[in-house]
Design a protein around this motif. Structure first.
Motif, PDB file in Angstrom:
ATOM      1  N   TYR A  74      55.115 -46.003  44.450  1.00 55.92           N
ATOM      2  CA  TYR A  74      54.989 -47.032  45.475  1.00 55.92           C
ATOM      3  C   TYR A  74      53.596 -47.000  46.120  1.00 55.92           C
TER       4      TYR A  74
ATOM      5  N   THR B 184      63.387 -46.217  42.476  1.00 57.91           N
ATOM      6  CA  THR B 184      62.944 -47.530  42.939  1.00 57.91           C
ATOM      7  C   THR B 184      62.929 -48.498  41.764  1.00 57.91           C
TER       8      THR B 184
ATOM      9  N   GLN C 291      60.726 -56.122  45.249  1.00 56.97           N
ATOM     10  CA  GLN C 291      61.760 -55.118  45.089  1.00 56.97           C
ATOM     11  C   GLN C 291      62.971 -55.785  44.447  1.00 56.97           C
TER      12      GLN C 291
END
Length: 388
Positions: A171, A319, A326
């Motif tokens: 991220y 993730t 997202q």
């Protein structure tokens, strides 16, 4: 922009200012919104929901200041952190739809200064899927450097990747906005200050990177209870580690200690300082769902498809990312459907679209919660889909 009629929703008691509109079929959403206040989990917040293109919820409640003396109004702006990454992803999709560029173009072909770098061969898709290896800057930066786009971008051009580009994802907490934002600027031949222009007719004067002087008094004060805990966590890690630098180089990279300051509010930091209303966020996603923003179907399919999924080398957790957006995981969802896309922000703010249910949602607040998803926004999501 649609705006609520004052008085359609009024305070349940004298202690909670509450304004806006709720369709009769969505009374349970209002109940969930008010319950978050009654449990002491909110100071001020706004929530907007569109279903099949119709505004069914547009609520503003509580207080924009920590002393609880200034009511949160429908036009109140607040810093929504990484909700801005979802907005940037919308803008990237629009830029790709209105140009000859594609998600498979190399970074070097769009951004010539990167051509000879270790990430020049990566694609726009790789970069936007957090695969570039540039979540942190190793060269020491001063606090004021954050407020100068060209300095941040030039420094990132020189940064050596923290892992082999393209081989893993991590991220890009605070660098995403500068990197992807610069790509959008190159494609559109525009400036960072003009990034939001394609959405301006949709969001009106309710969304900004760089709040104008005339709107500074409309910004809610954020209460960041966990700031000291986060600083303490960073202190136990090596000062030069990727994880520390990702959050604290420059010292105000994530907004800790700066988020309520005027320089922060007026700079362009797309990863982290989107100032907006919930209504503007929901309407931005609705412009994607309804295709009023003129995003090509093929591009929308590409940007909402999986680019990275699995263990994140920065967050150390699972993730799931498309081209910036997202996407749902087993533990962090935007309702029941895997086709949903959007972005959470630190503390619990969120914006998303569920194209299956034809629902678009924006939620922002000034009482920071823990992490992206928490009991407040989960209660709101659950109530929304229970009303469909």
């Amino acid at each position: 922009m649609w705006r609520p009629y004052f008085g359609e929703v009024s305070s349940l008691n004298d202690s909670l200012p509450l304004h806006g509109f709720v369709d009769s079929k969505f009374e349970a959403v209002k109940d969930a919104f008010v319950t978050n206040f009654s449990r002491g989990e909110e100071i001020g917040a706004s929530l907007c929901v569109l279903a099949e293109g119709k505004v069914v919820v547009d609520l503003s409640g509580g207080w924009k200041d920590l002393q609880r003396s200034q009511p949160w109004m429908p036009s109140t702006l607040v810093n929504s952190f990484s909700v801005g990454k979802g907005i940037m992803s919308i803008l990237l999709a629009h830029a790709l739809s209105s140009s000859a560029s594609s998600v498979d173009d190399t970074l070097g072909s769009v951004w010539p200064e990167l051509a000879r770098s270790r990430i020049g061969h990566l694609t726009i898709k790789d970069l936007s899927g957090h695969r570039a290896g540039l979540p942190a800057i190793s060269a020491p930066l001063l606090e004021e450097h954050l407020y100068h786009w060209s300095h941040m971008v030039d420094t990132l051009v020189q940064q050596e990747p923290w892992w082999e580009p393209g081989t893993a994802h991590g991220y890009h907490v605070n660098t995403f906005g500068f990197l992807v934002g610069e790509i959008v600027c190159r494609i559109r031949n525009t400036t960072p200050q003009q990034l939001l222009e394609p959405l301006r007719s949709v969001v009106d004067d309710e969304m900004f990177w760089g709040v104008p002087q005339s709107r500074l008094n409309d910004i809610a004060t954020l209460n960041w209870n966990d700031a000291d805990q986060q600083r303490a966590t960073l202190k136990i890690l090596p000062e030069a580690s990727m994880h520390v630098l990702a959050y604290s180089n420059p010292s105000n990279f994530s907004g800790m200690g700066a988020v309520n300051s005027t320089p922060w509010r007026q700079c362009v930091h797309p990863s982290t300082n989107l100032h907006t209303t919930a209504r503007a966020v929901a309407l931005a996603y609705e412009s994607v769902r309804s295709r009023t923003l003129d995003i090509q179907s093929a591009v929308l399919q590409e940007v909402t498809s999986t680019v990275s999924r699995g263990t994140d080398v920065v967050l150390g957790a699972d993730t799931h990312f498309g081209v910036g957006f997202q996407l749902p995981t087993d533990t962090r969802r935007f309702g029941p459907h895997d086709e949903s896309f959007g972005h959470y922000g630190a503390g619990g703010a969120m914006g998303f679209c569920d194209p299956v249910s034809q629902v678009c949602v924006g939620y922002v607040m000034n009482q920071m919660g823990r992490g992206w998803q928490n009991s407040r926004n989960q209660a709101l999501i659950d109530s929304i889909f229970a009303c469909l």
